[in-house]
Scaffold this active site. Structure first.
Site, PDB file in Angstrom:
ATOM      1  CD  GLN A   1       1.347  -6.712   7.406  1.00 44.70           C
ATOM      2  OE1 GLN A   1       2.139  -6.136   7.297  1.00 44.70           O
ATOM      3  NE2 GLN A   1       0.041  -6.162   6.784  1.00 44.70           N
ATOM      4  N   GLY A   2       0.745 -11.660   8.755  1.00 47.87           N
ATOM      5  CA  GLY A   2       0.063 -12.596   7.858  1.00 47.87           C
ATOM      6  C   GLY A   2      -1.234 -12.013   6.998  1.00 47.87           C
TER       7      GLY A   2
ATOM      8  CB  SER B   1      -0.359 -11.358   1.040  1.00 43.23           C
ATOM      9  OG  SER B   1      -0.365 -10.052   0.619  1.00 43.23           O
TER      10      SER B   1
ATOM     11  CD  GLU C   1       3.743   2.040   4.761  1.00 43.39           C
ATOM     12  OE1 GLU C   1       4.501   1.571   4.201  1.00 43.39           O
ATOM     13  OE2 GLU C   1       2.577   1.617   4.389  1.00 43.39           O
TER      14      GLU C   1
END
Length: 389
Positions: free
Chosen positions: A130-131, A133, A248
């Site tokens: 996951q990109g 930050s 989540e």
């Protein structure tokens, strides 16, 4: 709140427990086994084991059968989480893909994306990272500066991502990119699905204080991605990201309770072996942690009951994050208190502390990643309790 499981769910527990007992070598549960392996070897071993687990039908427990899942109930997923902890099963190598990306693709992906992404992910043929930050965009993700400039049917991407889990092992990355020049904040952002093995993508490990390199940073230098590999609508990436992060939730707190309760028992055992269990300060702090953990258990069962009744929990996930992350951190602070000036030693009086030090160091991060405690309190106050901003 329902604290029971159905006969079918208990039958699933028995089936899963039997498979785990037959397919986890005893050596894997030995203290320090995984820590002693090089990162690449550990990752490869876990990747193969998890593929075999998926082929045996013990993956995607709540996923619809049309996507290769088991089509199970929330209760079955809770049982799965608990039994994996009790069996000392290896950690998943594809956590972000399985937890976040897959259900998002099921919900809004194109038919081609569903075919190309979900099955290979479930079998660990493709590892996703996951990109989100960036060096200048952490908690404020809307400040991201990675850009994608349209060039025909492609976007040309330039920028940098950081704190990317499994960056050096990732095959593909789902990442937030500003695709409208001059746009600001939440507007003009797209979620692009980028091949990490192509020219123009460079993943570098970041070594943690524990010695592990679970995270990395990713550099994009004129990397190309087809516009068709945008998840959701182009320039509507913020909406896609909010949907993705909403997954989540559910019964995850039950597995976390099981894991943290085992850690608690380990810390108590260390205190007894070192003769430090009679200290009234230590006993008081351990009692508070235990109380908080039991609150987590009942909260998790409440959440599971709500999910089984078809309720969309939404922002109540922020409550769950607070309820598990802070007691976890408190537990390892008590561990440090128990050790006192011996906290830097690997062994005391024959007690091997090395497996515990890594968990203690990791606990410092849990109130930051996934939304800091401060952010979660604001969300809970505004969206759950209805308090003014």
């Amino acid at each position: 709140m329902d604290l029971t499981y159905t006969a079918a769910e208990e039958e699933f527990r028995s089936e899963l427990r039997s498979w785990l007992q037959s397919n986890i070598p005893d050596a894997w549960s030995a203290p320090g086994f995984w820590d002693a392996l090089p990162d690449d070897e550990s990752f490869g071993l876990r990747r193969d084991w998890e593929r075999d687990k998926a082929l045996a039908g013990f993956a995607g427990i709540q996923w619809p059968t049309e996507f290769g899942g088991r089509g199970g109930t929330p209760g079955m997923k809770a049982i799965y989480d608990v039994e994996m902890v009790l069996a000392n099963a290896p950690r998943t190598v594809n956590p972000l893909g399985l937890t976040f990306l897959a259900p998002t693709v099921m919900a809004i992906g194109t038919e081609q994306q569903k075919r190309d992404i979900i099955g290979p992910m479930l079998r660990n043929e493709v590892i996703w990272c996951q990109g989100f930050s960036e060096p200048g965009a952490g908690s404020d993700l809307a400040a991201l500066s990675t850009k994608g400039v349209r060039d025909g049917d492609d976007f040309v991407v330039n920028g940098q991502k950081v704190w990317t889990t499994n960056a050096v092992h990732g095959d593909k990355i789902f990442t937030m990119v500003r695709t409208t020049p001059g746009s600001e904040k939440h507007r003009g952002i797209s979620m692009l699905l980028i091949d990490m093995h192509q020219p123009g993508v460079d993943a570098r490990p970041l070594k943690q204080m524990s010695g592990a390199s679970e995270f990395g940073e990713v550099f994009f230098d004129d990397a190309r991605v087809a516009a068709a590999d945008c998840l959701g609508a182009i320039d509507e990436g913020w909406r896609t990201a909010m949907l993705l992060l909403s997954f989540e939730r559910g019964a995850s707190g039950i597995g976390q309770y099981t894991e943290f309760r085992r850690q608690y028992d380990t810390v108590v055992d260390v205190a007894r072996k070192l003769g430090r269990d009679a200290d009234p300060v230590v006993r008081g702090k351990l009692a508070k942690v235990l109380t908080d953990l039991e609150c987590l258990r009942y909260h998790a069962m409440h959440v599971q009951t709500q999910v089984e009744q078809g309720r969309d929990l939404g922002f109540e996930a922020s409550m769950t994050k607070l309820i598990w992350s802070e007691p976890s951190q408190d537990l390892w602070e008590v561990f440090d208190l128990i050790l006192g000036e011996d906290a830097t030693l690997d062994e005391i009086d024959g007690v091997d502390l090395r497996p515990l030090h890594g968990q203690a160091m990791w606990s410092r991060s849990v109130t930051i990643w996934g939304g800091s405690s401060q952010v979660q309190r604001n969300v809970t106050a505004e969206r759950v309790l209805g308090l003014p901003r």
